[in-house]
Design a protein around this motif. Structure first.
Motif, PDB file in Angstrom:
ATOM      1  N   GLU A 353       0.835  -1.198   0.000  1.00 48.47           N
ATOM      2  CA  GLU A 353       0.000   0.000   0.000  1.00 48.47           C
ATOM      3  C   GLU A 353       0.873   1.253   0.000  1.00 48.47           C
ATOM      4  OE1 GLU A 353      -3.410   0.081   2.548  1.00 48.47           O
ATOM      5  OE2 GLU A 353      -3.688  -2.085   2.449  1.00 48.47           O
ATOM      6  N   TYR A 356       4.434   1.186  -1.167  1.00 53.59           N
ATOM      7  CA  TYR A 356       4.619   1.016  -2.609  1.00 53.59           C
ATOM      8  C   TYR A 356       4.281   2.295  -3.372  1.00 53.59           C
ATOM      9  CZ  TYR A 356       4.267  -1.118  -7.244  1.00 53.59           C
ATOM     10  OH  TYR A 356       4.441  -1.435  -8.572  1.00 53.59           O
ATOM     11  N   LEU A 357       3.256   3.007  -2.889  1.00 48.54           N
ATOM     12  CA  LEU A 357       2.793   4.183  -3.617  1.00 48.54           C
ATOM     13  C   LEU A 357       3.569   5.423  -3.163  1.00 48.54           C
ATOM     14  CD1 LEU A 357       0.519   5.077  -5.681  1.00 48.54           C
ATOM     15  CD2 LEU A 357      -0.551   6.081  -3.654  1.00 48.54           C
ATOM     16  N   ASN A 358       4.806   5.510  -3.550  1.00 50.48           N
ATOM     17  CA  ASN A 358       5.589   6.724  -3.342  1.00 50.48           C
ATOM     18  C   ASN A 358       6.773   6.662  -4.296  1.00 50.48           C
ATOM     19  OD1 ASN A 358       8.190   5.881  -1.802  1.00 50.48           O
ATOM     20  ND2 ASN A 358       6.540   4.812  -0.710  1.00 50.48           N
ATOM     21  N   GLU A 536      -2.544   9.886  -7.467  1.00 52.49           N
ATOM     22  CA  GLU A 536      -2.165   9.195  -8.697  1.00 52.49           C
ATOM     23  C   GLU A 536      -0.727   9.550  -9.037  1.00 52.49           C
ATOM     24  OE1 GLU A 536      -3.469   8.655 -13.400  1.00 52.49           O
ATOM     25  OE2 GLU A 536      -4.146  10.416 -12.266  1.00 52.49           O
ATOM     26  N   SER A 572       5.099  12.798 -10.683  1.00 55.20           N
ATOM     27  CA  SER A 572       4.115  13.274  -9.710  1.00 55.20           C
ATOM     28  C   SER A 572       4.124  14.792  -9.681  1.00 55.20           C
ATOM     29  CB  SER A 572       4.412  12.725  -8.312  1.00 55.20           C
ATOM     30  OG  SER A 572       5.615  13.280  -7.808  1.00 55.20           O
ATOM     31  N   SER A 577      -1.392  15.403  -8.763  1.00 59.91           N
ATOM     32  CA  SER A 577      -1.438  13.995  -8.351  1.00 59.91           C
ATOM     33  C   SER A 577      -2.610  13.707  -7.418  1.00 59.91           C
ATOM     34  CB  SER A 577      -0.132  13.599  -7.660  1.00 59.91           C
ATOM     35  OG  SER A 577       0.902  13.414  -8.600  1.00 59.91           O
ATOM     36  N   SER A 621      -0.758   3.916 -14.175  1.00 60.62           N
ATOM     37  CA  SER A 621      -0.916   4.820 -13.038  1.00 60.62           C
ATOM     38  C   SER A 621      -1.027   3.998 -11.762  1.00 60.62           C
ATOM     39  CB  SER A 621      -2.163   5.693 -13.198  1.00 60.62           C
ATOM     40  OG  SER A 621      -1.976   6.691 -14.169  1.00 60.62           O
ATOM     41  N   ARG A 622      -0.377   4.488 -10.723  1.00 55.21           N
ATOM     42  CA  ARG A 622      -0.465   3.858  -9.417  1.00 55.21           C
ATOM     43  C   ARG A 622      -1.296   4.779  -8.528  1.00 55.21           C
ATOM     44  NH1 ARG A 622       5.904   1.917  -8.983  1.00 55.21           N
ATOM     45  NH2 ARG A 622       5.784   0.473 -10.763  1.00 55.21           N
ATOM     46  N   GLY A 624      -3.415   5.358  -4.875  1.00 60.83           N
ATOM     47  CA  GLY A 624      -3.558   4.921  -3.497  1.00 60.83           C
ATOM     48  C   GLY A 624      -3.823   6.098  -2.589  1.00 60.83           C
ATOM     49  N   ARG A 626      -2.826   8.627   0.558  1.00 67.48           N
ATOM     50  CA  ARG A 626      -1.845   9.242   1.456  1.00 67.48           C
ATOM     51  C   ARG A 626      -2.597   9.792   2.660  1.00 67.48           C
ATOM     52  NH1 ARG A 626       1.301  14.281  -0.813  1.00 67.48           N
ATOM     53  NH2 ARG A 626      -0.784  15.197  -0.620  1.00 67.48           N
TER      54      ARG A 626
END
Length: 678
Positions: A353, A356-358, A536, A572, A577, A621-622, A624, A626
């Motif tokens: 989660e 991974y999303l950074n 995103e 980003s 984003s 696109s990822r 998630g 924040r």
């Protein structure tokens, strides 16, 4: 017939040390007003007696028995705490007694003293000073208005160098338990406590649901007197040194300034005089004092039992770590040296989660020029992270930070000055023309930052967790409920596939990030207002591009970062984003509807500064979530926040991967101290 006016009541003061001198000064003021008269003073030292006799003209005595021989109406005992019960026992048959806290060291001893007072027809009052403090009266009014708070956090400490051998924090700082009793107005059903040197900590759960974490004793170099009450929609913070009460609700902060608070001791004495005359009830009353002594006794007993237990053969504490991101997994690894750890992760893999999303930057601090706190935190944490994970850091990547020539908030001069002031390592270089349009850049720095290979880190953690005999790794296992048990342990109900079960633990590390408030709710801890951003980040392939990271400050914050595969980059933008943002009432992430991709705007804003994106091929696109504190005054900072809830529970709201090891070691050190002697 001649009427003789009754004399005001007489008082014998016992003890004239540092605080006893304050007692004497206040009693003298009341005597001047004709409210009472000082019959004499008891001082153990002949030198003190001679000096006091000269200064005051009052009779002085070497012992309490000698002072009682003059038949005072009242006795004020202000001696070292260890002498209080015996002196009360000696004086209560002869006079009404005011005794500085603590009255006694066990509930049964306090009950015996009150029974003696009742049998003698005398008043016995314990000097719990904060019961007479105007800020405490204001806090009691807040509770009466708002109802029972969810959480109480108290820190009452003095500098370590003021601690004297033999002073017991549980009774010398019984104020902590007294304030809990005054504000909870409900018995404590659960008590857990430990002591580390001259400082102690107690976690309490009242029958009405209030949780409290009390830190008291001697530590550091400055005094601290802070108390915070929290409701679901409000937080009230009281600073007893500045005499300010700060009330924070969503979007609003109000302060009440009380100015110099004098006369608290006088109010205590006036209440004692009123109780002796029968005009008012004693404050605190016997029930309150015995409840407070009982709390201190229970907490002290727990702490002493832990310290006295032999180290050999002791069981390893059981720790639940919830969340298999980089913070949770690292905590599990660190804690396994001394604890039996169960790591719960609801997904089938680790780091799926927020980890991974950074952009996987191996930060040095360049990203946070408007948050010195975050820059310094990164610097402090960097060594710890590299000592464990150096092999997953990709250093063959040129890391650039540039300042936009079109921006307004961050100037080139200010940025360089801030980086130098924080000791960051960089070289000022010409803007690389193969990446950016130099006409749009005011300054460019080549930095020492790198990229974390998140795939390699995930594999490394998985191998380590599985290899440890003291880690029970439960992938695909979701915690569905939790509760605090009467003895302070924590119980969780979990679901793994079609199977369900329950497990109990001594300590809990909540590393669930976006769901951090869900676990707090289960245990009755306060919900922290959170802002949830649906993010995103677009992955692009750029043929023939070298490996680099480029962040353009005030662009605003456009970043393009190599993600470890040749030609693959993550794009980003600080605004573009964000697909949606919400601050929810319950502190839990919302159920997001399907949002269309904003990758076209991401690319358009990136192209303003980086022409090489014209040849980029969109890959994916990822998307998630924040999670950040909702009403932070620092909009640029991303500090990692470790919140101690008490009862052996911590929540970690990770801001950056680089702080994972230092945060894990911080929590590990806390658990080592709290579990001593288990």
């Amino acid at each position: 017939m001649v009427t003789v006016a009754a004399l005001p009541p007489s008082l014998l003061l016992v003890g004239v040390g540092r605080f006893g001198r304050e007692h004497l000064k206040e009693w003298q003021a009341l005597a001047t007003e004709g409210r009472m008269r000082i019959a004499g003073i008891v001082a153990s030292s002949a030198t003190s007696r001679d000096r006091l006799n000269t200064e005051t003209g009052l009779p002085t005595f070497a012992s309490l028995a000698d002072g009682l021989a003059i038949a005072p109406d009242m006795v004020d005992i202000c001696t070292p705490s260890s002498l209080h019960p015996a002196m009360v026992r000696e004086a209560i048959a002869h006079a009404d007694v005011l005794v500085e806290k603590p009255l006694a060291f066990t509930r049964s001893e306090a009950a015996d003293l009150y029974a003696l007072a009742g049998a003698s027809g005398r008043r016995l009052v314990a000097g719990h000073l904060y019961r007479h403090h105007p800020l405490v009266a204001a806090l009691i009014d807040e509770v009466a208005t708002r109802g029972t708070p969810r959480d109480l956090q108290l820190t009452f400490t003095n500098p370590l160098d003021t601690h004297r051998n033999g002073e017991d924090p549980f009774f010398e700082w019984i104020h902590a338990f007294d304030l809990f009793d005054a504000l909870a107005d409900s018995p404590a059903s659960t008590v857990s406590a430990w002591q580390d040197g001259a400082c102690a900590e107690a976690s309490l759960r009242a029958e009405n649901g209030l949780s409290a974490r009390l830190v008291f004793g001697w530590r550091g170099i400055e005094p601290s007197r802070h108390l915070t009450l929290a409701w679901p929609d409000c937080r009230v913070h009281c600073d007893f040194r500045d005499n300010i009460i700060t009330t924070t609700t969503r979007g609003r902060t109000d302060k009440r300034f009380f100015g110099p608070v004098g006369g608290v001791l006088r109010r205590q004495f006036e209440a004692f005089l009123g109780a002796c005359s029968g005009d008012i009830d004693a404050k605190p009353d016997s029930r309150q004092v015995m409840a407070v002594v009982s709390l201190a006794e229970r907490a002290r007993s727990q702490a002493l039992t832990r310290r006295a237990s032999p180290s050999s053969g002791k069981s390893r504490p059981r720790v639940a770590v919830i969340g298999g991101g980089v913070f949770g997994a690292t905590c599990a690894v660190e804690l396994a040296a001394d604890c039996d750890v169960t790591l719960f992760e609801r997904h089938e893999g680790l780091l799926t989660e927020a980890s991974y999303l950074n952009q996987w930057r191996h930060h040095s601090g360049f990203h946070y020029p408007r948050s010195i706190e975050t820059m310094l935190e990164v610097q402090d944490a960097k060594g710890d992270f590299e000592s464990v994970y150096e092999d997953v850091v990709l250093r063959d990547i040129d890391a650039y930070y540039a300042v936009s020539a079109l921006g307004r908030e961050i100037s080139a001069r200010r940025y360089i000055a801030t980086c130098r002031a924080c000791g960051l390592e960089f070289r000022e270089v010409p803007a690389p023309t193969d990446i950016v349009d130099p006409s749009r850049i005011s300054v460019c720095l080549h930095t020492d930052e790198a990229v974390v290979d998140i795939g390699r880190l995930s594999a490394r953690l998985l191998d380590t967790l599985r290899a440890s005999p003291h880690i029970d790794l439960r992938l695909g296992c979701e915690i569905v409920a939790g509760r605090l048990l009467a003895d302070g342990r924590k119980a969780f109900d979990f679901r793994q596939g079609a199977q369900t079960g329950t497990a109990e633990f001594d300590f809990v590390v909540n590393a669930t990030y976006a769901n951090t408030n869900r676990i707090a709710q289960w245990f009755g801890f306060p919900v922290r207002p959170m802002r949830f951003d649906l993010l995103e980040m677009a992955v692009y392939e750029i043929p023939d591009a070298r490996r680099f990271m480029m962040t353009i400050l005030d662009a605003p914050f456009t970043s393009l970062t190599s993600i470890g595969r040749d030609g693959y980059f993550m794009l980003s933008h600080i605004h573009q984003s964000i697909l949606a943002s919400a601050v929810t009432h319950d502190g839990l992430p919302p159920s997001w509807e399907a949002y269309p991709s904003n990758r076209d705007n991401l690319l358009r804003h990136g192209l303003r500064y980086m022409p090489l994106l014209a040849d980029a091929r969109y890959v994916e696109s990822r998307v998630g979530v924040r999670t950040v504190e909702a009403y932070s005054e620092d909009f640029d900072g991303r500090p990692t926040v470790v919140t101690p809830h008490g009862f052996g529970c911590w929540s970690v709201l990770g801001g950056k991967i680089i702080t994972a090891v230092s945060n894990a070691r911080e929590i590990s050190a806390h658990i080592a101290r709290e579990s001593a002697g288990r």
